[in-house]
Motif scaffolding. Structure first.
Motif, short mmCIF file in Angstrom:
data_model
loop_
_atom_site.label_atom_id
_atom_site.label_comp_id
_atom_site.label_asym_id
_atom_site.label_seq_id
_atom_site.Cartn_x
_atom_site.Cartn_y
_atom_site.Cartn_z
N GLU A 160 101.29 -18.72 148.76
CA GLU A 160 102.22 -19.85 148.83
C GLU A 160 102.16 -20.52 150.20
O GLU A 160 102.26 -21.74 150.30
N GLU A 207 105.87 -20.05 138.09
CA GLU A 207 104.41 -19.93 138.28
C GLU A 207 103.66 -20.63 137.15
O GLU A 207 102.65 -21.28 137.38
N GLU A 236 97.75 -19.96 140.98
CA GLU A 236 98.96 -19.88 140.15
C GLU A 236 98.68 -19.07 138.88
O GLU A 236 99.58 -18.38 138.39
N HIS A 281 99.18 -15.72 139.92
CA HIS A 281 100.61 -15.44 140.08
C HIS A 281 101.27 -15.19 138.73
O HIS A 281 102.17 -14.36 138.61
#
Ligand code: FE2
Lengths: 281, 188, 222
Positions: A187, A68, A106, A109
């Motif tokens: 994703e 990530e 991201e 994440h």
């Protein structure tokens, strides 16, 4: 700040340790694993019934965490490296916006992974970091970069998140299941972005499209790593067909990845068996 | 310090040092309560990067590990002091338990269920940590929750085991029964 | 509410919005084009810095802020055609050469040891200047005719205030020595001087009044 940096530019604090692919593949113990794992040399399916499965899940989650970070870094660089324009080394304004959006996703994440790591009893930097994702994100052709990262690697992320989500459901881990479910949704969006931009940017350039797809195949195969990801019963990470379809992969494309995984597994098996033979003689 | 014999003495596939392993295991043995004249054998299977471990005999104390169990997760093939003491602490506290009377009814290691194993581990590693050996409470808690449930009953049982002193096999079994009952009630 | 047919004032007594504003459509489009250019350079810079920053909390924050400024650029990109600019690229331009110089200087720090310099440029110089220019625009444009711009500025300012606070807190937690205070101040002084020559993020007149700088304007519509 210069455009187009490479993997050596990745800045990390002292907790992180980097592991090269060469080091990973040249570990002499790989050969010994042949007999134990159906010839692949790789570890088996993430099965909750195995005593070590919580530790394997921790290690996989840490791999996801460093992935990530690199996905964030790669999307950030794509915002910066290319000017807006129609040349082969330029990108549409909207592509940059998509990459900025991916930066935010991201970054979330990474945040999720840090919290999840704490929950699973993992320290930041507890396991080595490999950097293949960022290496794909350094491709100077924006189409190849997006295809390698958003279709191959984010596609792998779909498979990984789905596997981990199922593991969370099987073990009854509410937080693992919750986090994987949300990350999986993001994703799918990123893979779709990759598929859409590949189609749009190569609409009139079939040669560039085939180069991009070839790059994707190389990355896909690398990550199918000796049967690590595939459709075999004992693949650590199972190919998530349904979510890949949602992300814009055709059945043929998914079949192809499955076939690449099988090939990669067979090649690894042959390579390792050969090495074992050489060592025995 | 207990006398520790490590096999093999030299390694070909990993960069381990048997002298260092002996030193680290000796320290852990002292902390687990073994006498200075105790003999402890450690067998390392350097060929396997996985992390399985077991106690194969109590007389003399013999532990067997796959190389991955002693390895540094950040630096493949390198020895990790922390991993050695984490594993040795857990196995030796449990072995010491077996040599006392309170665990006479416990099945052999091979006969332990996964919930029993991790419950006993929680009790062993909790004491190892208090004795100054490296240990991760949150990692053990995660193992425990995986086997006993992600709920308050399991967490309370874990705390009791982790902080436990002079527990017996009956206490481990009671914790397992309690968490199994909570799991059953939740799924009913 | 007894009589539904009873005539009411079109503007309620508390609604004090007025027609006059300080900007024509053309002036607004030009300003919006400069905003878009600034937001783009900023989100690109933040994204580009992400790999170069070792501090994990800063790295993740930059990723989040990258999107904020990209979204602002998108808002302005969509506003331009509504302001009679059918080719948004034409007005997506810096106000003058000094603002280009400012961004070059702001993005110069690249080494992993230069997180302080990177953050100072964005959070102690650029974002305060953006807040000033946006607030000036908000307070001076027509509250009736230019309501779409006002709505965008309000959303944007919400992000800017929050990001400013975030960035300042990161800086305060990173700066631990006298030497680091001096590094931060030196970078701030260097960049403020260039920004002064530029006259603000949209050139002279960023905060009204054309007298603050004598910078030549480039990229303006013919
Ligand atoms: Fe991600």
């Amino acid at each position: 700040m210069k455009k187009h940096n490479d993997v050596t530019s990745l800045a990390r604090d002292s907790r992180f340790e980097r592991l090269s692919l060469e080091d990973q593949f040249s570990d002499p113990r790989n050969a010994v694993m042949v007999g134990r794992t159906g010839g692949t040399g790789m570890r088996r399916r993430l099965d909750p019934a195995r005593p070590g499965s919580p530790d394997r899940a921790r290690s996989l989650m840490h791999g996801i965490f460093t992935g990530e970070i690199q996905a964030l870094e790669g999307a950030g660089r794509t915002c910066f490296d290319f000017e807006v324009g129609t040349g082969d080394d330029e990108v549409p304004f909207e592509l940059k916006l998509d990459m900025a959006r991916q930066c935010w996703d991201e970054a979330r994440h990474c945040e999720i992974s840090v919290k999840l790591g704490e929950w699973m009893g993992t320290e930041i930097g507890e396991f080595a970091e490999t950097t293949v994702l960022f290496e794909a994100a350094c491709n100077p052709d924006p189409v190849l970069r997006l295809t390698g990262v958003n279709r191959a690697l984010e596609g792998l992320a779909i498979d990984v998140f789905n596997t981990m989500r199922e593991f969370g459901a099987e073990t009854g881990d509410p937080l693992l299941h919750f986090c994987e479910d949300w990350m999986l949704a993001d994703e799918v969006t990123h893979v779709k972005m990759g598929s859409d931009w590949l189609r749009r940017l190569t609409e009139k350039d079939p040669e560039r499209r085939s180069r991009a797809l070839e790059f994707q195949r190389v990355v896909d195969k690398l990550f199918s790593g000796a049967g690590f990801r595939g459709e075999e019963e004992d693949s650590t990470i199972r190919l998530a067909r349904r979510f890949r379809e949602l992300a814009g992969f055709s059945t043929d494309e998914i079949d192809e990845i499955s076939e690449l995984s099988r090939q990669s597994r067979d090649e690894a098996r042959a390579r390792i068996a050969q090495r074992a033979l050489t060592e025995a003689s | 310090m207990a006398k520790v014999i490590v096999t093999p003495e030299t390694y070909n596939l990993v960069f381990f040092d048997s002298g260092r392993i002996a030193e680290l295991v000796g320290e852990a043995a002292d902390k687990a309560g073994f006498a200075a004249d105790a003999e402890i054998r450690v067998e390392v299977d350097e060929r396997v990067p996985l992390g399985r471990t077991k106690t194969v005999s109590l007389d003399p104390i013999s532990i067997w590990v796959e190389g991955g169990a002693f390895e540094d997760a950040k630096r493949p093939r390198q020895l990790s002091d922390q991993s050695v003491q984490d594993v040795a602490g857990r196995l030796l506290f449990r072995a010491h338990d077996r040599l006392g009377g309170g665990f006479a009814d416990a099945p052999d290691d091979d006969g332990l269920t996964l919930p029993q194993q991790v419950a006993w581990d929680a009790y062993a590693v909790g004491r190892a940590e208090r004795a100054g050996l490296p240990a991760s409470r949150s990692r053990r808690l995660y193992h425990f929750r995986n086997r006993h449930g992600f709920n308050d009953v399991a967490d309370a049982a874990f705390d009791r085991l982790w902080n436990g002193v002079d527990l017996t096999w009956a206490d481990i079994e009671a914790a397992c029964q309690e968490t199994a009952a909570a799991k059953e009630a939740a799924s009913a | 509410m007894a009589d539904a047919k009873k005539p009411r004032a079109a503007f309620a007594p508390w609604d004090r919005r007025e027609l006059p504003g300080s900007f024509t459509v053309e002036e607004t489009a030009k300003r919006v084009g400069h905003y878009k250019w600034v937001e783009m350079r900023l989100f690109e810079a933040l994204g580009g810095w992400v790999p170069t920053v070792p501090e994990l909390d800063v790295k993740m924050r930059l990723g989040t802020h990258t999107y904020h400024h990209a979204w602002h650029a998108d808002l302005w990109n969509k506003r331009l055609p509504e302001l009679r600019e059918m080719n948004p690229e034409r007005l997506t331009a810096p106000a003058n050469d000094h603002i280009v110089e400012f961004f070059e200087a702001m993005t110069e720090p690249e080494a992993p040891e230069q997180t302080i310099e990177k953050l100072v440029g964005v959070y102690r110089v650029l974002i305060p200047a953006k807040i000033a220019a946006y607030t000036y625009h908000l307070n001076n444009t027509s509250t009736i005719t230019d309501a779409p711009t006002i709505r965008s500025i309000k959303f944007i300012l919400h992000d800017e205030y929050e990001d400013w606070t975030n960035g300042e807190m990161l800086l305060q937690s990173l700066i631990e020595t006298d030497d680091e205070i001096e590094r931060a101040a030196a970078q701030q002084i260097r960049l403020e001087k260039i920004l002064l020559k530029a006259g603000g993020i949209v050139g002279p007149g960023s905060l009204g009044g054309e007298s603050q700088a004598s910078a030549e304007t480039v990229g303006a519509p013919a």
